[in-house]
Design a protein around this motif. Sequence first.
Motif, PDB file in Angstrom:
ATOM      1  N   LEU A 144      43.166  55.016  77.490  1.00 50.43           N
ATOM      2  CA  LEU A 144      42.160  55.856  76.832  1.00 50.43           C
ATOM      3  C   LEU A 144      42.738  56.520  75.592  1.00 50.43           C
ATOM      4  O   LEU A 144      42.108  56.553  74.534  1.00 50.43           O
ATOM      5  CB  LEU A 144      41.639  56.913  77.801  1.00 50.43           C
ATOM      6  N   ILE A 145      43.970  57.013  75.676  1.00 48.65           N
ATOM      7  CA  ILE A 145      44.620  57.658  74.530  1.00 48.65           C
ATOM      8  C   ILE A 145      44.867  56.637  73.418  1.00 48.65           C
ATOM      9  O   ILE A 145      44.584  56.906  72.247  1.00 48.65           O
ATOM     10  CB  ILE A 145      45.914  58.366  74.961  1.00 48.65           C
ATOM     11  N   LYS A 146      45.373  55.450  73.762  1.00 43.97           N
ATOM     12  CA  LYS A 146      45.586  54.406  72.752  1.00 43.97           C
ATOM     13  C   LYS A 146      44.276  54.037  72.058  1.00 43.97           C
ATOM     14  O   LYS A 146      44.238  53.880  70.841  1.00 43.97           O
ATOM     15  CB  LYS A 146      46.197  53.164  73.401  1.00 43.97           C
ATOM     16  N   TRP A 147      43.216  53.880  72.844  1.00 48.91           N
ATOM     17  CA  TRP A 147      41.904  53.539  72.285  1.00 48.91           C
ATOM     18  C   TRP A 147      41.424  54.637  71.333  1.00 48.91           C
ATOM     19  O   TRP A 147      40.958  54.360  70.231  1.00 48.91           O
ATOM     20  CB  TRP A 147      40.894  53.338  73.418  1.00 48.91           C
ATOM     21  N   GLY A 148      41.551  55.901  71.758  1.00 49.12           N
ATOM     22  CA  GLY A 148      41.128  57.024  70.932  1.00 49.12           C
ATOM     23  C   GLY A 148      41.890  57.101  69.620  1.00 49.12           C
ATOM     24  O   GLY A 148      41.319  57.395  68.568  1.00 49.12           O
ATOM     25  N   LEU A 149      43.176  56.805  69.654  1.00 50.21           N
ATOM     26  CA  LEU A 149      43.981  56.790  68.428  1.00 50.21           C
ATOM     27  C   LEU A 149      43.553  55.651  67.513  1.00 50.21           C
ATOM     28  O   LEU A 149      43.389  55.834  66.311  1.00 50.21           O
ATOM     29  CB  LEU A 149      45.472  56.678  68.760  1.00 50.21           C
ATOM     30  N   ARG A 150      43.357  54.452  68.083  1.00 47.63           N
ATOM     31  CA  ARG A 150      42.937  53.286  67.291  1.00 47.63           C
ATOM     32  C   ARG A 150      41.599  53.519  66.604  1.00 47.63           C
ATOM     33  O   ARG A 150      41.407  53.172  65.452  1.00 47.63           O
ATOM     34  CB  ARG A 150      42.800  52.067  68.215  1.00 47.63           C
ATOM     35  N   LYS A 151      40.674  54.137  67.328  1.00 49.99           N
ATOM     36  CA  LYS A 151      39.331  54.370  66.795  1.00 49.99           C
ATOM     37  C   LYS A 151      39.254  55.588  65.875  1.00 49.99           C
ATOM     38  O   LYS A 151      38.250  55.792  65.203  1.00 49.99           O
ATOM     39  CB  LYS A 151      38.339  54.558  67.946  1.00 49.99           C
ATOM     40  N   GLY A 152      40.278  56.422  65.878  1.00 56.41           N
ATOM     41  CA  GLY A 152      40.277  57.605  65.028  1.00 56.41           C
ATOM     42  C   GLY A 152      39.682  58.845  65.681  1.00 56.41           C
ATOM     43  O   GLY A 152      39.520  59.878  65.037  1.00 56.41           O
ATOM     44  N   TYR A 153      39.364  58.779  66.974  1.00 57.98           N
ATOM     45  CA  TYR A 153      38.837  59.953  67.683  1.00 57.98           C
ATOM     46  C   TYR A 153      39.946  60.962  67.978  1.00 57.98           C
ATOM     47  O   TYR A 153      39.691  62.154  68.101  1.00 57.98           O
ATOM     48  CB  TYR A 153      38.176  59.543  68.999  1.00 57.98           C
ATOM     49  N   LEU A 154      41.171  60.468  68.100  1.00 54.21           N
ATOM     50  CA  LEU A 154      42.333  61.323  68.340  1.00 54.21           C
ATOM     51  C   LEU A 154      43.283  61.194  67.163  1.00 54.21           C
ATOM     52  O   LEU A 154      43.433  60.113  66.596  1.00 54.21           O
ATOM     53  CB  LEU A 154      43.070  60.887  69.618  1.00 54.21           C
ATOM     54  N   LYS A 155      43.931  62.292  66.808  1.00 53.93           N
ATOM     55  CA  LYS A 155      44.880  62.283  65.695  1.00 53.93           C
ATOM     56  C   LYS A 155      46.062  63.171  66.062  1.00 53.93           C
ATOM     57  O   LYS A 155      45.898  64.207  66.697  1.00 53.93           O
ATOM     58  CB  LYS A 155      44.225  62.824  64.430  1.00 53.93           C
ATOM     59  N   PHE A 156      47.251  62.752  65.638  1.00 60.26           N
ATOM     60  CA  PHE A 156      48.428  63.597  65.795  1.00 60.26           C
ATOM     61  C   PHE A 156      48.334  64.726  64.781  1.00 60.26           C
ATOM     62  O   PHE A 156      47.920  64.517  63.642  1.00 60.26           O
ATOM     63  CB  PHE A 156      49.711  62.795  65.541  1.00 60.26           C
ATOM     64  N   GLU A 157      48.704  65.914  65.189  1.00 60.95           N
ATOM     65  CA  GLU A 157      48.720  67.043  64.254  1.00 60.95           C
ATOM     66  C   GLU A 157      49.846  67.988  64.643  1.00 60.95           C
ATOM     67  O   GLU A 157      50.259  68.042  65.790  1.00 60.95           O
ATOM     68  CB  GLU A 157      47.382  67.778  64.243  1.00 60.95           C
ATOM     69  N   LYS A 158      50.333  68.693  63.638  1.00 63.56           N
ATOM     70  CA  LYS A 158      51.371  69.696  63.878  1.00 63.56           C
ATOM     71  C   LYS A 158      50.752  71.061  63.634  1.00 63.56           C
ATOM     72  O   LYS A 158      50.022  71.257  62.663  1.00 63.56           O
ATOM     73  CB  LYS A 158      52.532  69.493  62.917  1.00 63.56           C
ATOM     74  N   PRO A 159      51.075  72.025  64.489  1.00 61.71           N
ATOM     75  CA  PRO A 159      50.562  73.383  64.261  1.00 61.71           C
ATOM     76  C   PRO A 159      51.215  73.982  63.031  1.00 61.71           C
ATOM     77  O   PRO A 159      52.382  73.701  62.724  1.00 61.71           O
ATOM     78  CB  PRO A 159      50.959  74.147  65.517  1.00 61.71           C
ATOM     79  N   GLU A 160      50.457  74.762  62.328  1.00 59.79           N
ATOM     80  CA  GLU A 160      50.984  75.449  61.149  1.00 59.79           C
ATOM     81  C   GLU A 160      51.757  76.681  61.611  1.00 59.79           C
ATOM     82  O   GLU A 160      51.226  77.510  62.340  1.00 59.79           O
ATOM     83  CB  GLU A 160      49.826  75.880  60.245  1.00 59.79           C
ATOM     84  N   ILE A 161      53.011  76.759  61.207  1.00 54.72           N
ATOM     85  CA  ILE A 161      53.856  77.891  61.612  1.00 54.72           C
ATOM     86  C   ILE A 161      53.834  78.910  60.467  1.00 54.72           C
ATOM     87  O   ILE A 161      54.112  78.611  59.332  1.00 54.72           O
ATOM     88  CB  ILE A 161      55.297  77.430  61.893  1.00 54.72           C
ATOM     89  N   ARG A 162      53.488  80.129  60.835  1.00 56.58           N
ATOM     90  CA  ARG A 162      53.445  81.226  59.851  1.00 56.58           C
ATOM     91  C   ARG A 162      54.448  82.301  60.257  1.00 56.58           C
ATOM     92  O   ARG A 162      54.508  82.705  61.404  1.00 56.58           O
ATOM     93  CB  ARG A 162      52.052  81.833  59.802  1.00 56.58           C
ATOM     94  N   TRP A 163      55.225  82.720  59.299  1.00 53.58           N
ATOM     95  CA  TRP A 163      56.209  83.753  59.549  1.00 53.58           C
ATOM     96  C   TRP A 163      55.781  85.049  59.008  1.00 53.58           C
ATOM     97  O   TRP A 163      55.245  85.330  58.096  1.00 53.58           O
ATOM     98  CB  TRP A 163      57.566  83.356  58.968  1.00 53.58           C
TER      99      TRP A 163
END
Length: 72
Positions: free
Chosen positions: A53-72
């Motif tokens: 399910l995760i692989k399918w979601g990534l292939r289709k663009g429903y899931l995306k890797f993201e990094k949280p924005e770190i604020r100091w």
Amino acid sequence: MEIMQIRGKRVALTTLYAEKDPIQIGCGVYTEVHGREEWTGESIRGEIPTEELIKWGLRKGYLKFEKPEIRW
């Protein structure tokens, strides 16, 4: 309940159980009777491995890797 048209049938997701792998999914097939949705007695049921399910979601663009924005 959101009903969608799939393969000529009116289908709604009724069960989604993701506590363990594989994910359990159940859908009911519905028809409209006097303005109400009635279950026809037909169902779609099955299991989807979480990894697939995760692989399918990534292939289709429903899931995306993201990094949280770190604020100091």
